[in-house]
Design a protein around this motif. Structure first.
Motif, PDB file in Angstrom:
ATOM      1  N   UNK A  80      53.626   3.573 -35.992  1.00 22.76           N
ATOM      2  CA  UNK A  80      53.476   3.926 -37.379  1.00 22.76           C
ATOM      3  C   UNK A  80      52.146   5.045 -37.642  1.00 22.76           C
ATOM      4  N   UNK A  81      51.580   5.166 -36.658  1.00 26.85           N
ATOM      5  CA  UNK A  81      50.457   5.967 -36.767  1.00 26.85           C
ATOM      6  C   UNK A  81      49.224   5.369 -37.820  1.00 26.85           C
ATOM      7  N   UNK A  82      48.864   4.116 -37.814  1.00 29.02           N
ATOM      8  CA  UNK A  82      47.947   3.788 -38.517  1.00 29.02           C
ATOM      9  C   UNK A  82      46.695   4.354 -38.056  1.00 29.02           C
ATOM     10  N   UNK A  83      45.596   3.785 -38.770  1.00 31.05           N
ATOM     11  CA  UNK A  83      44.041   4.349 -38.350  1.00 31.05           C
ATOM     12  C   UNK A  83      43.939   4.550 -36.818  1.00 31.05           C
ATOM     13  N   UNK A  84      44.636   3.449 -35.977  1.00 31.27           N
ATOM     14  CA  UNK A  84      44.292   3.224 -34.626  1.00 31.27           C
ATOM     15  C   UNK A  84      45.407   4.177 -33.839  1.00 31.27           C
ATOM     16  N   UNK A  85      46.399   4.475 -34.325  1.00 37.97           N
ATOM     17  CA  UNK A  85      47.505   5.420 -33.580  1.00 37.97           C
ATOM     18  C   UNK A  85      46.904   6.892 -33.382  1.00 37.97           C
ATOM     19  N   UNK A  86      47.027   7.272 -32.164  1.00 35.19           N
ATOM     20  CA  UNK A  86      46.362   8.741 -31.926  1.00 35.19           C
ATOM     21  C   UNK A  86      47.198   9.488 -31.165  1.00 35.19           C
ATOM     22  N   UNK A  87      47.752  10.499 -31.477  1.00 33.23           N
ATOM     23  CA  UNK A  87      48.881  11.299 -30.743  1.00 33.23           C
ATOM     24  C   UNK A  87      48.138  11.714 -29.581  1.00 33.23           C
ATOM     25  N   UNK A  88      46.705  12.366 -29.966  1.00 34.33           N
ATOM     26  CA  UNK A  88      45.880  12.886 -28.889  1.00 34.33           C
ATOM     27  C   UNK A  88      45.851  12.093 -27.279  1.00 34.33           C
ATOM     28  N   UNK A  89      46.082  10.764 -27.664  1.00 35.06           N
ATOM     29  CA  UNK A  89      46.189   9.660 -26.274  1.00 35.06           C
ATOM     30  C   UNK A  89      47.335  10.348 -25.473  1.00 35.06           C
ATOM     31  N   UNK A 110      39.445   4.194 -21.032  1.00 32.54           N
ATOM     32  CA  UNK A 110      39.612   5.280 -21.685  1.00 32.54           C
ATOM     33  C   UNK A 110      40.560   5.037 -23.145  1.00 32.54           C
ATOM     34  N   UNK A 111      40.247   5.940 -24.129  1.00 28.24           N
ATOM     35  CA  UNK A 111      41.248   6.139 -25.444  1.00 28.24           C
ATOM     36  C   UNK A 111      41.012   4.582 -26.356  1.00 28.24           C
ATOM     37  N   UNK A 133      39.873  -4.072 -17.154  1.00 27.12           N
ATOM     38  CA  UNK A 133      40.437  -2.805 -17.410  1.00 27.12           C
ATOM     39  C   UNK A 133      41.741  -2.563 -17.743  1.00 27.12           C
ATOM     40  N   UNK A 134      41.928  -1.485 -18.827  1.00 21.57           N
ATOM     41  CA  UNK A 134      43.352  -1.374 -19.277  1.00 21.57           C
ATOM     42  C   UNK A 134      44.394  -1.117 -18.263  1.00 21.57           C
ATOM     43  N   UNK A 135      44.157  -0.316 -17.225  1.00 23.36           N
ATOM     44  CA  UNK A 135      45.102  -0.149 -16.295  1.00 23.36           C
ATOM     45  C   UNK A 135      45.466  -1.287 -15.382  1.00 23.36           C
ATOM     46  N   UNK A 136      44.658  -2.208 -15.387  1.00 25.53           N
ATOM     47  CA  UNK A 136      44.912  -3.387 -14.467  1.00 25.53           C
ATOM     48  C   UNK A 136      45.816  -4.329 -15.454  1.00 25.53           C
ATOM     49  N   UNK A 157      32.291   7.958 -18.264  1.00 25.84           N
ATOM     50  CA  UNK A 157      32.413   8.963 -17.765  1.00 25.84           C
ATOM     51  C   UNK A 157      33.696   9.612 -18.572  1.00 25.84           C
ATOM     52  N   UNK A 158      34.534   8.815 -18.677  1.00 21.43           N
ATOM     53  CA  UNK A 158      35.844   9.464 -19.495  1.00 21.43           C
ATOM     54  C   UNK A 158      35.424   9.800 -20.870  1.00 21.43           C
ATOM     55  N   UNK A 159      34.572   9.018 -21.603  1.00 18.30           N
ATOM     56  CA  UNK A 159      33.898   9.428 -23.027  1.00 18.30           C
ATOM     57  C   UNK A 159      33.091  10.557 -22.940  1.00 18.30           C
ATOM     58  N   UNK A 160      32.365  10.757 -21.756  1.00 13.36           N
ATOM     59  CA  UNK A 160      31.537  11.835 -21.627  1.00 13.36           C
ATOM     60  C   UNK A 160      32.407  13.140 -21.557  1.00 13.36           C
ATOM     61  N   UNK A 161      33.321  13.055 -20.772  1.00 13.81           N
ATOM     62  CA  UNK A 161      34.357  14.081 -20.540  1.00 13.81           C
ATOM     63  C   UNK A 161      34.963  14.546 -21.564  1.00 13.81           C
ATOM     64  N   UNK A 162      35.123  13.641 -22.716  1.00 13.93           N
ATOM     65  CA  UNK A 162      36.202  13.918 -23.483  1.00 13.93           C
ATOM     66  C   UNK A 162      35.796  14.184 -25.163  1.00 13.93           C
ATOM     67  N   UNK A 163      34.877  15.067 -25.121  1.00 16.52           N
ATOM     68  CA  UNK A 163      34.040  15.344 -26.338  1.00 16.52           C
ATOM     69  C   UNK A 163      34.907  15.558 -27.686  1.00 16.52           C
TER      70      UNK A 163
END
Ligand code: NAD
Ligand code: DAU
Length: 357
Positions: free
Chosen positions: A33-42, A192-193, A227-230, A325-331
């Motif tokens: 639905x792309x609420x405030x939490x939905x982000x197509x950049x992801x 991440x994300x 971790x989300x990947x786990x 590191x992910x947040x630092x690399x994804x300004x």
């Protein structure tokens, strides 16, 4: 090619699952639905991917859900879609009932009607997995045993109450109609994300912007971090090898107090991008507590480990390091997410928390 119908796939965990599924050669249709939490950049890495489809809409939209089922004929439906933030549920509980309870009820009913219309051979292949939370079990004391799959439900926030209601509906569709379901109850995710309303990304971004780091109460509440990947790997294990109609607890065996988590983030940042003269931990402020704040969550994940052979791969310190590191690399991602609506949420949630406790 196998097709997974994912709901809420533009959010934090859903987008990780969509990327995970595509890496494993699974076709994906994502309804969000792309609420405030939905982000197509992801999911921008999938922009040119012919085996990934995005559909904009809500799980409560029965015509749209029925159309997706008929058009894509998925063998798996995974429901990530939800209002997910406890503090927002305290401000606006009805939105949580609308999406988490009524939305899930509609999704279940439309999937059940479509599944009933399939040939026995096709119907046998369908799996419906509902992604839920450990918060449905309520709160633990310091020395209590961790939650197991048989711990009675005892939710304390409007968020956890709405997730508990949705879990009950999922179980009821298995018992009443035989819909082939799985239920997963997971502990706190990081990675991440993640939208920066949640503790870990909020602290990382506030620290980098030299803002204060708000710790509710005394910071002694305990969470079990994964971790989300786990988490996504655990979902795949349940889909591939789980017992139909069962629930599985998923956790990181990584209990920490909130203050320990914030201090760990500060010490990693002190190494990776030191402030001029002092530690990031000098930005920590103890602020007014969350009403009804659950003291401790802890997951006993021995069932999924023993029966399905899943185990978390990320240690907490290494997982936090790579997340930072992910947040630092994804300004760009960070900049795009800090919209006016985000700033207004910060005002709503932190504006009144001005006194030290
Ligand atoms: P999130 O808030 O980051 O993402 C939720 C997604 O759902 C967003 O993309 C949003 O646009 C979408 N959405 C909201 N309402 C919708 C609707 N009516 N129809 C379709 N899409 C809708 O949440 P998250 O942290 O990724 O959590 C995903 C799921 O996992 C939730 O069900 C949550 O309860 C559960 N969960 C989260 C955690 C955690 O630590 N984040 C832990 C355990 C379980
Ligand atoms: O346990 C699983 C749940 O974990 C999921 O079901 C939820 O969707 C997810 O939001 C998360 O809930 P929490 O309430 O535990 O997560 P949050 O990141 O909001 O808070 C983690 C802890 O940190 C909690 O004890 C509250 C505290 N906190 C949070 C914020 C945002 C602070 O001390 N300061 C803050 O500013």
């Amino acid at each position: 090619m196998e097709c997974h119908f994912v709901t809420g796939g533009a959010g934090f965990i859903g987008s990780c699952y969509v990327l995970h599924a595509r890496k494993n050669g699974i076709k994906v249709v994502n309804l969000d639905k792309l609420t405030y939490a939905g982000n197509l950049d992801n999911l921008k890495d999938l922009a040119e991917d012919p085996d990934y489809t995005f559909v904009h809409g809500g799980i409560e939209n029965e015509e749209l859900v029925a159309w997706i089922l008929k058009s894509y004929e998925p063998s798996v439906v995974i429901n990530f879609a939800a209002e997910s933030h406890v503090d927002r549920s305290i401000v606006d509980p009805e939105s949580f009932v609308k999406t988490n309870v009524l939305g899930t009820a509609t999704l279940l009913r439309v999937v059940k009607d479509w599944w009933k219309s399939l040939s026995p051979c096709e119907a046998n292949k369908l799996r419906f997995l509902h992604v839920s939370t450990d918060e449905v079990f309520g709160t633990l004391g310091q020395n209590d045993l961790p939650f197991t799959e048989t711990t009675p439900y005892s939710p304390n926030s409007p968020y956890s109450a709405s997730k508990a209601a949705s879990d009950h509906l999922v179980r009821a569709f298995y018992e009443t109609y035989g819909l082939p379901i799985f239920l997963t109850n997971c502990s706190n995710n990081y990675g991440p994300r993640q939208f920066p309303e949640k503790l870990i990304p909020l602290v990382i971004l506030n620290a980098l912007q030299e803002k204060t780091l708000p710790v509710y109460g005394t910071g002694s509440n305990i969470r079990d971090w994964l971790h989300v990947e786990d988490h996504c790997e655990a979902i795949s294990c349940v889909l591939n090898r789980g017992e139909l109609g069962s629930s599985y607890n998923i956790g990181g065996r990584a209990e920490r107090t909130n203050l320990e988590i914030v201090q760990l983030i500060c010490s990693i940042l002190d190494e990776k991008c030191p402030r001029t003269s002092e530690s990031y931990s000098n930005l920590i402020r103890f602020v007014a507590d969350r009403p009804g704040h659950d003291f401790r969550y802890a997951i006993d994940c021995s069932k999924i480990e023993a029966e399905l052979g899943w185990t978390p791969r990320f240690g907490l310190a290494a997982g936090l390091r790579s997340t930072i590191s992910w947040y630092l690399e994804h300004s760009d991602w960070v900049q795009n997410i800090q919209t006016g609506a985000y700033k207004s949420w910060l005002q709503t949630n932190y504006g009144f928390r001005n006194k030290r406790v």
